[in-house]
Design a protein around this motif. Structure first.
Motif, PDB file in Angstrom:
ATOM      1  N   MET A   1      15.335   2.322  -5.885  1.00 50.71           N
ATOM      2  CA  MET A   1      14.262   1.786  -6.728  1.00 50.71           C
ATOM      3  C   MET A   1      13.748   0.464  -6.154  1.00 50.71           C
ATOM      4  N   TYR A   2      14.665  -0.372  -5.694  1.00 49.40           N
ATOM      5  CA  TYR A   2      14.271  -1.659  -5.116  1.00 49.40           C
ATOM      6  C   TYR A   2      13.425  -1.454  -3.859  1.00 49.40           C
ATOM      7  N   GLN A   3      13.885  -0.575  -2.957  1.00 50.02           N
ATOM      8  CA  GLN A   3      13.148  -0.329  -1.716  1.00 50.02           C
ATOM      9  C   GLN A   3      11.760   0.244  -2.008  1.00 50.02           C
ATOM     10  N   LEU A   4      11.670   1.115  -3.024  1.00 51.87           N
ATOM     11  CA  LEU A   4      10.368   1.649  -3.396  1.00 51.87           C
ATOM     12  C   LEU A   4       9.446   0.535  -3.891  1.00 51.87           C
ATOM     13  N   GLY A   5      10.014  -0.397  -4.660  1.00 53.75           N
ATOM     14  CA  GLY A   5       9.227  -1.526  -5.139  1.00 53.75           C
ATOM     15  C   GLY A   5       8.617  -2.307  -3.996  1.00 53.75           C
ATOM     16  N   VAL A   6       9.423  -2.574  -2.970  1.00 54.49           N
ATOM     17  CA  VAL A   6       8.942  -3.295  -1.789  1.00 54.49           C
ATOM     18  C   VAL A   6       7.861  -2.490  -1.069  1.00 54.49           C
ATOM     19  N   MET A   7       8.098  -1.192  -0.930  1.00 50.31           N
ATOM     20  CA  MET A   7       7.177  -0.344  -0.171  1.00 50.31           C
ATOM     21  C   MET A   7       5.829  -0.200  -0.867  1.00 50.31           C
ATOM     22  N   TYR A   8       5.840  -0.019  -2.188  1.00 48.87           N
ATOM     23  CA  TYR A   8       4.577   0.090  -2.909  1.00 48.87           C
ATOM     24  C   TYR A   8       3.842  -1.245  -2.940  1.00 48.87           C
ATOM     25  N   TYR A   9       4.582  -2.337  -3.047  1.00 51.34           N
ATOM     26  CA  TYR A   9       3.945  -3.656  -3.091  1.00 51.34           C
ATOM     27  C   TYR A   9       3.255  -3.983  -1.764  1.00 51.34           C
ATOM     28  N   ASP A  10       3.947  -3.689  -0.655  1.00 53.08           N
ATOM     29  CA  ASP A  10       3.421  -4.039   0.670  1.00 53.08           C
ATOM     30  C   ASP A  10       2.665  -2.910   1.358  1.00 53.08           C
ATOM     31  N   GLY A  11       2.674  -1.714   0.748  1.00 50.58           N
ATOM     32  CA  GLY A  11       1.970  -0.587   1.358  1.00 50.58           C
ATOM     33  C   GLY A  11       2.657  -0.066   2.595  1.00 50.58           C
ATOM     34  N   LEU A  12       3.967   0.103   2.537  1.00 48.39           N
ATOM     35  CA  LEU A  12       4.742   0.622   3.662  1.00 48.39           C
ATOM     36  C   LEU A  12       4.956   2.121   3.471  1.00 48.39           C
ATOM     37  N   GLY A  13       4.300   2.921   4.305  1.00 44.37           N
ATOM     38  CA  GLY A  13       4.438   4.380   4.208  1.00 44.37           C
ATOM     39  C   GLY A  13       3.609   4.985   3.091  1.00 44.37           C
ATOM     40  N   THR A  14       2.817   4.169   2.430  1.00 43.27           N
ATOM     41  CA  THR A  14       2.010   4.652   1.318  1.00 43.27           C
ATOM     42  C   THR A  14       0.868   3.674   1.078  1.00 43.27           C
ATOM     43  N   LYS A  15      -0.102   4.093   0.269  1.00 44.25           N
ATOM     44  CA  LYS A  15      -1.168   3.179  -0.121  1.00 44.25           C
ATOM     45  C   LYS A  15      -0.590   2.074  -1.000  1.00 44.25           C
ATOM     46  N   LYS A  16      -1.105   0.858  -0.838  1.00 43.25           N
ATOM     47  CA  LYS A  16      -0.614  -0.255  -1.649  1.00 43.25           C
ATOM     48  C   LYS A  16      -0.796   0.045  -3.127  1.00 43.25           C
ATOM     49  N   ASP A  17       0.268  -0.214  -3.896  1.00 45.76           N
ATOM     50  CA  ASP A  17       0.226  -0.049  -5.347  1.00 45.76           C
ATOM     51  C   ASP A  17       1.084  -1.163  -5.938  1.00 45.76           C
ATOM     52  N   PRO A  18       0.583  -2.420  -5.906  1.00 43.44           N
ATOM     53  CA  PRO A  18       1.399  -3.554  -6.324  1.00 43.44           C
ATOM     54  C   PRO A  18       1.873  -3.476  -7.773  1.00 43.44           C
ATOM     55  N   GLU A  19       1.057  -2.869  -8.657  1.00 50.89           N
ATOM     56  CA  GLU A  19       1.489  -2.736 -10.057  1.00 50.89           C
ATOM     57  C   GLU A  19       2.765  -1.907 -10.158  1.00 50.89           C
ATOM     58  N   ARG A  20       2.822  -0.851  -9.367  1.00 47.58           N
ATOM     59  CA  ARG A  20       4.012   0.003  -9.371  1.00 47.58           C
ATOM     60  C   ARG A  20       5.205  -0.746  -8.775  1.00 47.58           C
ATOM     61  N   GLY A  21       4.957  -1.522  -7.720  1.00 48.57           N
ATOM     62  CA  GLY A  21       6.013  -2.332  -7.129  1.00 48.57           C
ATOM     63  C   GLY A  21       6.581  -3.308  -8.134  1.00 48.57           C
ATOM     64  N   VAL A  22       5.707  -3.970  -8.877  1.00 43.62           N
ATOM     65  CA  VAL A  22       6.130  -4.923  -9.909  1.00 43.62           C
ATOM     66  C   VAL A  22       6.934  -4.204 -11.004  1.00 43.62           C
ATOM     67  N   GLU A  23       6.489  -3.006 -11.378  1.00 41.20           N
ATOM     68  CA  GLU A  23       7.195  -2.225 -12.404  1.00 41.20           C
ATOM     69  C   GLU A  23       8.651  -1.963 -11.999  1.00 41.20           C
ATOM     70  N   TYR A  24       8.866  -1.565 -10.743  1.00 42.22           N
ATOM     71  CA  TYR A  24      10.233  -1.291 -10.283  1.00 42.22           C
ATOM     72  C   TYR A  24      11.079  -2.569 -10.258  1.00 42.22           C
ATOM     73  N   MET A  25      10.498  -3.676  -9.820  1.00 39.26           N
ATOM     74  CA  MET A  25      11.243  -4.939  -9.770  1.00 39.26           C
ATOM     75  C   MET A  25      11.628  -5.402 -11.171  1.00 39.26           C
ATOM     76  N   ASN A  26      10.712  -5.220 -12.138  1.00 41.42           N
ATOM     77  CA  ASN A  26      11.024  -5.579 -13.525  1.00 41.42           C
ATOM     78  C   ASN A  26      12.138  -4.719 -14.101  1.00 41.42           C
ATOM     79  N   LYS A  27      12.134  -3.429 -13.755  1.00 41.91           N
ATOM     80  CA  LYS A  27      13.200  -2.534 -14.231  1.00 41.91           C
ATOM     81  C   LYS A  27      14.565  -3.012 -13.757  1.00 41.91           C
ATOM     82  N   ILE A  28      14.625  -3.443 -12.495  1.00 42.15           N
ATOM     83  CA  ILE A  28      15.887  -3.935 -11.935  1.00 42.15           C
ATOM     84  C   ILE A  28      16.297  -5.238 -12.612  1.00 42.15           C
TER      85      ILE A  28
END
Length: 280
Positions: free
Chosen positions: A45-72
């Motif tokens: 979940m943490y790695q996905l948060g980083v990847m969505y926030y920075d757009g690594l391997g996927t289109k940037k989705d910072p809201e989703r990245g923030v959601e995962y970090m908040n869950k943790i």
């Protein structure tokens, strides 16, 4: 792999393989695999948060990245405990940048203070250095706090803070002026590749008429002018890397123009003056 028959054993093996893919820059494959195990694995979940926030391997989705970090950060699970401070650091970054959330320097500061205090050592050190930078900025300037946090980060091995401490000692910012301590910090940071520290050393040597030393250090700095690569290698902010390189280019150009500590060369001087403009 026959001995990995339990679910726990397989999850651990799976995580290692996926993390290896991530470390090798195989982001799309890592993303696909992290998605499969994110509901049962906080590291995924943490790695996905980083990847969505920075757009690594996927289109940037910072809201989703923030959601995962908040869950943790808000989880009561013991398995999330070691990731909370890293999540707090990254959430602070999101609030400071206003990316995925409404910008708030106050909330960024609060989260970085949480991350800097304890927990995951790497997150804590990065947060300590970031707080040092934050308190050096005009918007929240408190140079004594900046010196405090840079000192903590430096003691924990942060290269960027070591260079920043050298400059604070040199000019008496947030502490008493101490040239000996300044040079010790700057030289150590410079030896380890801190370009900002190297640029300030060049300036120090030049203004005190140690022209040969200034030119020699500046030439070493200019051997590699790939700012983004240097920032990545040293984990220093590209802005400060560029500033250090610009300082080195300027004083090297001066030495070449006037024949100070190096053979006079007007053409080379002009080339280095142009590099100052590029990196400024």
């Amino acid at each position: 792999l026959e001995h990995l028959t339990s679910v726990k054993g397989w999850c651990m093996y799976h995580r290692v393989i996926v993390l290896f893919s991530f470390s090798q820059g195989l982001y799309k494959e890592a993303l696909k695999q992290f998605e499969k195990i994110k509901d049962t694995d906080f590291q995924a979940m943490y790695q996905l948060g980083v990847m969505y926030y920075d757009g690594l391997g996927t289109k940037k989705d910072p809201e989703r990245g923030v959601e995962y970090m908040n869950k943790i950060l808000n989880s009561d699970s013991p398995e999330a405990k070691h990731l909370k401070f890293a999540a707090a650091y990254n959430l602070g970054r999101a609030y400071y940048e206003g990316c995925g959330v409404k910008p708030s320097t106050e909330e960024a500061e609060r989260l970085w203070l949480t991350a800097a205090d304890d927990g995951n050592p790497n997150a804590s050190i990065k947060a300590q250095s970031t707080l040092g930078m934050l308190y050096s900025m005009p918007i929240v300037e408190d140079l004594e706090k900046a010196f405090f946090w840079h000192s903590k980060a430096c003691d924990n091995g942060n290269l960027e803070s070591q260079g920043a401490l050298g400059i604070m000692y040199l000019y008496g910012q947030g502490t008493c002026q101490n040239t000996e301590a300044a040079l010790e910090c700057l030289r150590k940071a410079a030896e380890l590749g801190n370009i900002y520290a190297q640029g300030h050393l060049v300036e120090y040597y030049y203004t005190r008429k140690f022209y040969s030393k200034a030119a020699a250090v500046a030439k070493r700095v200019m051997e590699n002018d790939d700012i983004n690569m240097l920032a990545k290698i040293t984990d220093c902010h590209p802005t400060y890397v560029a500033q250090g390189a610009a300082m080195a280019a300027f004083y090297l150009a001066r030495c070449l123009q006037l024949g100070q500590g190096i053979k006079k060369n007007q053409h080379a001087a002009e080339e280095y003056y142009s590099k100052v403009i590029e990196k400024a």
